[in-house]
Design a protein around this motif. Structure first.
Motif, PDB file in Angstrom:
ATOM      1  N   THR A 182       4.306  -4.470   8.178  1.00 46.63           N
ATOM      2  CA  THR A 182       5.558  -4.459   8.937  1.00 46.63           C
ATOM      3  C   THR A 182       6.074  -3.036   9.062  1.00 46.63           C
ATOM      4  N   ASN A 183       6.483  -2.672  10.261  1.00 49.79           N
ATOM      5  CA  ASN A 183       7.035  -1.340  10.504  1.00 49.79           C
ATOM      6  C   ASN A 183       8.326  -1.453  11.302  1.00 49.79           C
ATOM      7  N   TYR A 184       9.310  -0.650  10.893  1.00 50.70           N
ATOM      8  CA  TYR A 184      10.558  -0.521  11.641  1.00 50.70           C
ATOM      9  C   TYR A 184      10.590   0.881  12.235  1.00 50.70           C
ATOM     10  N   ARG A 185      10.899   0.946  13.518  1.00 48.40           N
ATOM     11  CA  ARG A 185      10.912   2.245  14.208  1.00 48.40           C
ATOM     12  C   ARG A 185      12.265   2.482  14.867  1.00 48.40           C
ATOM     13  N   ALA A 186      12.790   3.693  14.687  1.00 47.77           N
ATOM     14  CA  ALA A 186      13.969   4.155  15.415  1.00 47.77           C
ATOM     15  C   ALA A 186      13.561   5.378  16.217  1.00 47.77           C
ATOM     16  N   GLN A 187      13.866   5.368  17.509  1.00 43.98           N
ATOM     17  CA  GLN A 187      13.447   6.479  18.372  1.00 43.98           C
ATOM     18  C   GLN A 187      14.597   6.914  19.262  1.00 43.98           C
ATOM     19  N   PHE A 188      14.837   8.226  19.297  1.00 41.89           N
ATOM     20  CA  PHE A 188      15.797   8.823  20.233  1.00 41.89           C
ATOM     21  C   PHE A 188      15.031   9.768  21.143  1.00 41.89           C
ATOM     22  N   SER A 189      15.244   9.644  22.453  1.00 36.41           N
ATOM     23  CA  SER A 189      14.528  10.464  23.424  1.00 36.41           C
ATOM     24  C   SER A 189      15.465  10.936  24.517  1.00 36.41           C
ATOM     25  N   GLY A 190      15.112  12.078  25.097  1.00 34.38           N
ATOM     26  CA  GLY A 190      15.839  12.602  26.249  1.00 34.38           C
ATOM     27  C   GLY A 190      14.863  13.003  27.334  1.00 34.38           C
ATOM     28  N   SER A 240       0.843  -1.192   0.000  1.00 31.32           N
ATOM     29  CA  SER A 240       0.000   0.000   0.000  1.00 31.32           C
ATOM     30  C   SER A 240       0.880   1.243   0.000  1.00 31.32           C
ATOM     31  N   TYR A 241       0.272   2.401  -0.329  1.00 31.70           N
ATOM     32  CA  TYR A 241       1.045   3.640  -0.361  1.00 31.70           C
ATOM     33  C   TYR A 241       1.654   3.909   1.013  1.00 31.70           C
ATOM     34  N   ALA A 242       0.807   3.848   2.090  1.00 33.08           N
ATOM     35  CA  ALA A 242       1.313   4.114   3.439  1.00 33.08           C
ATOM     36  C   ALA A 242       2.328   3.071   3.870  1.00 33.08           C
ATOM     37  N   GLY A 243       2.190   1.840   3.381  1.00 36.48           N
ATOM     38  CA  GLY A 243       3.130   0.784   3.742  1.00 36.48           C
ATOM     39  C   GLY A 243       4.468   0.888   3.060  1.00 36.48           C
ATOM     40  N   ASN A 244       4.543   1.709   1.984  1.00 34.33           N
ATOM     41  CA  ASN A 244       5.785   1.834   1.219  1.00 34.33           C
ATOM     42  C   ASN A 244       6.529   3.137   1.471  1.00 34.33           C
ATOM     43  N   HIS A 245       5.993   4.020   2.312  1.00 37.27           N
ATOM     44  CA  HIS A 245       6.616   5.312   2.565  1.00 37.27           C
ATOM     45  C   HIS A 245       6.758   5.550   4.066  1.00 37.27           C
ATOM     46  N   GLY A 246       7.835   6.240   4.417  1.00 39.52           N
ATOM     47  CA  GLY A 246       8.126   6.469   5.827  1.00 39.52           C
ATOM     48  C   GLY A 246       7.696   7.837   6.314  1.00 39.52           C
ATOM     49  N   GLN A 247       7.990   8.101   7.597  1.00 42.68           N
ATOM     50  CA  GLN A 247       7.625   9.379   8.216  1.00 42.68           C
ATOM     51  C   GLN A 247       8.550   9.659   9.385  1.00 42.68           C
ATOM     52  N   THR A 248       8.650  10.930   9.771  1.00 43.03           N
ATOM     53  CA  THR A 248       9.407  11.345  10.958  1.00 43.03           C
ATOM     54  C   THR A 248       8.485  12.145  11.869  1.00 43.03           C
TER      55      THR A 248
END
Length: 490
Positions: free
Chosen positions: A478-486, A117-125
């Motif tokens: 399937t989703n891959y997530r990278a998160q940086f937090s302080g 799907s469109y949303a499944g093939n594109h990422g976001q920040t």
């Protein structure tokens, strides 16, 4: 005569000074004769005579005497109170990259866009600070062995109107209540009244450490208004906790509060160093807990104009454990290794997770006469709890999940630690409620986390996470997530 004039002027000056400043109580007043008469002659003039040109003895004492310095005013007593107030919380900043589009900063168990799907093939920040939190604990003076306290805790993850802009959603977050409760501790039983963590799952003791905002996929995570009774029985080196609660029902029309009960065994001589979520680090006893929930649903019958209710019961069972593989102490937690696990099964319990529905929905009403517009059914219950099949039978949604996690605090100080987690969630009947392309009934999630404590108040965290959902028609999201937090923790 000249000498008497000098003496009289000296006396006047001393009197004026004495009126201006109080004399020291340790110094006796000088023996001064009346000014009209000369000083009395001493019995032995030779022994007491003053040298020529010097003042007489009484005058000498007068000149040497100095009034004492004024004492500073008494210090006012400090204003004190037996009430105790504690401010706590943290300020959090998040930067998140997702390989698909649609998930918010608090992803929970939301549906992941399908591959292709469109949303499944594109990422976001996503960048935000909504998960920042502030709280107060207030304790009143104990009266007749009754200790009364209250908790007020809020964050900025409140509901916002649908259709709101991204800028408003993330940069003008809505303040909301997390906890508002009163607690009474007595020698017989402890009582909690108000909104707090659900007893089911013994929350938050068995929550894993993650940079990702809780509740994570497959984790029981819920707060609710309730009335709870609890009692801790200590018998060194173990203790037993018992609790029962009447909690807000997930459906008001059921007219019956949720019934919850739990029992927890603590091994108090063995301590686990444990971080729940991202900021709640504590030294906890090794323990195992069992809890249950029973609930009643009374849903309007499956028709466009209901006249009766259909009643079904829901249930839940949670078994949880906290295991210090390498125990810690208050002084040392470096090299500490902690494992935790949770197994949950039930029916009609989706609201006890964060954002879980699986994409299920009520079926359309039968329309044998093909009338226009077609009849519609408006349920009086939140979606995902209990749904009708086409024949009008009510079915509570079944969900089973398990979650395991590990935390390791690196030597030499434990200020750097690692955490890894895995969860699996599945439904036994979600496949029968909704379109096969929109309903998922299998979910797997895993993550790895690195935490660094720069100071006792400042923590940084980095997470890599993976989630995979299997839809009823066999496709996957399937989703891959990278998160940086302080965080600044106070």
């Amino acid at each position: 005569m000249h000498r008497h004039v000098i003496w009289f002027l000296t006396f006047v000056a001393f009197t004026a000074s004495a009126r201006a400043q109080p004399a020291s109580p340790a110094l006796p007043a000088p023996d001064v004769p009346p000014p009209e008469s000369p000083p009395a002659a001493p019995a032995d003039p030779a022994a007491t005579a003053a040298p020529a040109g010097s003042a007489p003895p009484s005058e000498a004492r007068l000149l040497e005497a100095k009034p004492a310095e004024a004492k500073p005013p008494a210090k006012a007593p400090a204003v004190t109170s037996k009430w105790d107030t504690t401010l706590y919380g943290f300020v959090e900043g998040d930067t998140i990259y997702d390989s698909t589009q649609g998930l918010n900063d608090n992803a929970g168990n939301s549906a992941v866009p399908r591959k292709g799907s469109y949303a499944g093939n594109h990422g976001q920040t996503t960048m935000g600070a909504r998960n920042s939190r502030i709280g107060y604990r207030i304790s009143a003076p104990a009266v007749d062995d009754i200790k009364a306290s209250a908790q007020l805790e809020m964050d900025f993850v409140g509901n916002q109107p649908p259709g709101i802009s991204e800028s408003a959603f993330f940069a003008s977050a809505t303040f909301r209540v997390r906890h508002l409760n009163v607690k009474l501790e007595t020698p017989i039983v402890d009582v909690l009244i108000g909104q707090s963590w659900q007893l089911f799952g013994w929350q938050t003791l068995y929550q894993p450490a993650t940079v990702q905002i809780q509740g994570i996929p497959g984790e029981v995570f819920s707060r609710s208004p309730q009335i709870r009774l609890s009692k801790k029985l200590a018998c060194d080196p173990v203790s037993l906790e018992l609790a029962v609660a009447a909690a807000r029902p997930p459906q008001r029309a059921s007219a019956t509060p949720d019934g919850q009960a739990g029992i927890k065994l603590n091994l108090d001589s063995v301590k686990a160093f444990h971080t729940a979520g991202s900021t709640g680090t504590a030294l906890d006893s090794a323990s195992i807990g069992v809890s249950v929930v029973g609930r009643r649903f009374a849903v309007d019958e499956f028709t466009a104009a209901p006249h009766s209710q259909v009643v079904r019961n829901g249930y839940g069972l949670s078994i949880d454990a906290l295991i210090p593989v390498v125990p810690a102490t208050k002084e040392h937690h470096d090299n500490a290794l902690t494992l935790l696990g949770s197994f949950v099964t039930g029916a009609g319990t989706a609201d006890l997770y964060s954002g879980l529905s699986g994409g299920v929905s009520q079926p359309a009403l039968p329309n044998p006469g093909m009338t226009t517009p077609a009849p519609t059914y408006t349920p009086n219950i939140d979606n995902g709890l209990a749904l009708f099949s086409a024949d009008g039978t009510l079915h509570p949604m079944q969900w089973t999940s398990y979650l395991v996690g590990a935390q390791y605090y690196l030597p030499p100080s434990g200020k750097v630690f690692l955490a890894a987690n895995y969860s699996h969630t599945s439904s036994g009947n979600a496949h029968a409620f909704g379109a096969a392309t929109k309903v998922f009934d299998q979910q797997d999630w895993a993550d790895g986390n690195l935490f660094v404590d720069l100071t006792p108040a400042v923590r940084l965290g980095l997470e890599l996470a993976w989630i995979n959902q299997t839809y009823v028609n066999g496709t996957e999201g399937t989703n891959y997530r990278a998160q940086f937090s302080g965080w600044l923790i106070f």
